[in-house]
Design an enzyme around this catalytic site. Sequence first.
Site, PDB file in Angstrom:
ATOM      1  N   ASP A 115       1.150  -0.114  -4.965  1.00 24.11           N
ATOM      2  CA  ASP A 115      -0.056   0.038  -5.779  1.00 24.11           C
ATOM      3  C   ASP A 115      -0.092   1.412  -6.433  1.00 24.11           C
ATOM      4  O   ASP A 115      -0.508   1.582  -7.577  1.00 24.11           O
ATOM      5  CB  ASP A 115      -1.324  -0.204  -4.948  1.00 24.11           C
ATOM      6  N   HIS A 116       0.361   2.433  -5.690  1.00 19.83           N
ATOM      7  CA  HIS A 116       0.431   3.813  -6.185  1.00 19.83           C
ATOM      8  C   HIS A 116       1.328   4.574  -5.228  1.00 19.83           C
ATOM      9  O   HIS A 116       1.817   4.015  -4.237  1.00 19.83           O
ATOM     10  CB  HIS A 116      -0.967   4.449  -6.256  1.00 19.83           C
TER      11      HIS A 116
ATOM     12  N   HIS B 100      -0.811   3.864   5.127  1.00 18.56           N
ATOM     13  CA  HIS B 100      -1.971   4.523   4.529  1.00 18.56           C
ATOM     14  C   HIS B 100      -2.489   5.567   5.520  1.00 18.56           C
ATOM     15  O   HIS B 100      -2.219   5.496   6.716  1.00 18.56           O
ATOM     16  CB  HIS B 100      -3.046   3.452   4.260  1.00 18.56           C
TER      17      HIS B 100
ATOM     18  N   GLU C 199       0.822  -1.208   0.000  1.00 15.81           N
ATOM     19  CA  GLU C 199       0.000   0.000   0.000  1.00 15.81           C
ATOM     20  C   GLU C 199       0.860   1.263   0.000  1.00 15.81           C
ATOM     21  O   GLU C 199       1.738   1.442   0.835  1.00 15.81           O
ATOM     22  CB  GLU C 199      -0.916  -0.001   1.229  1.00 15.81           C
TER      23      GLU C 199
ATOM     24  N   SER D  15      -5.754   2.010  -5.443  1.00 11.01           N
ATOM     25  CA  SER D  15      -5.370   0.637  -5.099  1.00 11.01           C
ATOM     26  C   SER D  15      -5.923  -0.380  -6.081  1.00 11.01           C
ATOM     27  O   SER D  15      -5.220  -1.306  -6.499  1.00 11.01           O
ATOM     28  CB  SER D  15      -5.840   0.312  -3.677  1.00 11.01           C
TER      29      SER D  15
END
Length: 640
Positions: free
Chosen positions: A492-493, A438, A278, A324
């Site tokens: 994911d990013h 996150h 993440e 995501s």
Amino acid sequence: MKKEIRKQEILVLLYRIFLAYFFYQIARLLFWYFNKDLIKVDSVSEYIKLAYHGIAFDTTAILYVNALFILLSLLPLVINTKKGFQKVLFWIYFITNGVAYGMNFGDFIYYKFSQARLTSAVFQVAEHESNVSQTLMISIGQHPFVFIWYVILMALWVFLYKKIKIEERKPVQLIPYFIFSILTLCITTVLVVGGIRGDFKHSTRPINMVDATRFVANPLQGNVVLNSTFSFFRTLNTNNFKEVHFVDEKYIDENVQPYKVYDRKVENRPNIVIFIVESFGREYSGAFNKEKNIKDYVSYTPFMDSLAGQSLIFPNAFANGRQSIHGMSSVLAGIPSLTDAFTGSPYSNQKIQSIVSVCNDLGYDTSFYHGAPNGSMGFLGFGNILGFKHYFGKTEYNHDEDFDGMWAIWDEPFLQYFAKNVGKKQPFMTTVFTASSHHPFKIPEKYNDKFKKGKIEMHEPIQYTDYAIKKYFETAKKEPWFHNTIFVFTGDHTNQIYYPEYEKAMNRFAVPLIFYSPNPDYQLKGVNPEMAQQTDIYPTLADLIGYNKPIRSWGRSLVSDKDYSSIIVNSDGSTEQFMIGNYIYRFDGKDIVGVYDKADLGLEKNLIKELKTPEVEKGKQTAKAWYQDYMNRVINRKLN
């Protein structure tokens, strides 16, 4: 009734609409102020230019929101000037404008994470989450000044609205009253339609998010020209999936090469473990920044740095999406997300060839792990489409005392569960999507003094996730399946940014890419400086496990001798971006609107008018050919 009575109403209506313009400009300024480290504006005059061009987008947003208010203000109802009716108008005006105005304030915070203005894609995220209200309250608590600014400005808006009132008058001559009102409504309707479209020309399409970049030196400045209300409403019920035709199929086969074949022979097929970490931006990891010459650079992933030294790594790798779920489709199925996300489109529920289906064909046991409530982020649904045989989420973990209270099971205990739960059947292919690195950037209380705070909120939780992965490896090394396993790590990013190098437009997609195996037979060692992307992971793994049938992939194997072309693809939310050869191309769905040198990751100098070389002309054609093939395969369900 004299015309002057309606004239008073019209002038007050114009004043009330003007107030909306005034406050939207204040919101624009605040949006830039809160994100000035991400969106560079070099002078006051440059900002004024951006704000001026933003008026067209404000017009569309304001007219969308105030259409009912304008209609009720002008309808010849006779009672328009009465206090009761004006009170109704007041509440309609401030309920609609208050909600719409608040969208912009939300972007003060979340633009840092999304790298794009608010769109209707927020529904795709929210529909899979049960903690939206909790997230909102935490965000307000962490950024109280955003909420305070909103309250102050809304209070000022109400005050200015009430400063000018309509004097109550009763129409006497009804026929002139109605005639004048109907004419006013007709003229207003034309103006409103033209304002919402952004132009009065019938031949011109309504303005959209792409148009914001027409007026800027740097594409990122388009987010200052826009407002969040506009971007949200303009993307409601949109479907940018449309077939196009730029080239013939032969050109696509030769230059895009949507099908690849690898002939590697593998006797003892390896297990595969894919970590989608993440928000794991490349910025946070020292192994990927050794050659970047970043002043006073600090790494926050000591374990991943040490693992990278024993792995094949790509320090110039990019994500193919902004969320995501985009990462899941890119990494596992080689399907990037463009302006509209594939996973949120009407076409996502189709048979898709992916690393999951390839492994299923070869008899692998396939599974997906995510410590959030089952179904969160849309992973369970898309996992079923891809064909995972097993899904393990918060329900299967079944120890809610390890829940972080917001998103998922903390990474450390969930990765321990992951390490011990796989491998019951071999060969296996499994994917884990971590969760702790996150927003709201928390770590377990027992580790509050273990990690350094860093320069931004993200630095502490990414250290925690790095530590959780370290503990995972300590456990996994003891398992009998460990030696013959290939591990892949990527993000994911990206997320919060600290170093200017990663403020550059293309580096907003900069993620790490690691291939590691304790088995030396796979020769996964070294640093490869070539451009790579998430969509390369699927064909690389298909190659490494010896899948010799054709695979549908816009990526390529990064460990093959076969010379398949590299086309790096992602989208900033309004235009598609292609890295082909020595140049970066920006495409608006119809034509190439920007050409940049590959080294110009900030997209600061558009060379489209200067460069007419054969390489550039072919690059333009290839970008459009790629887009044509993507649309054809997605719409006509040819992804298998």
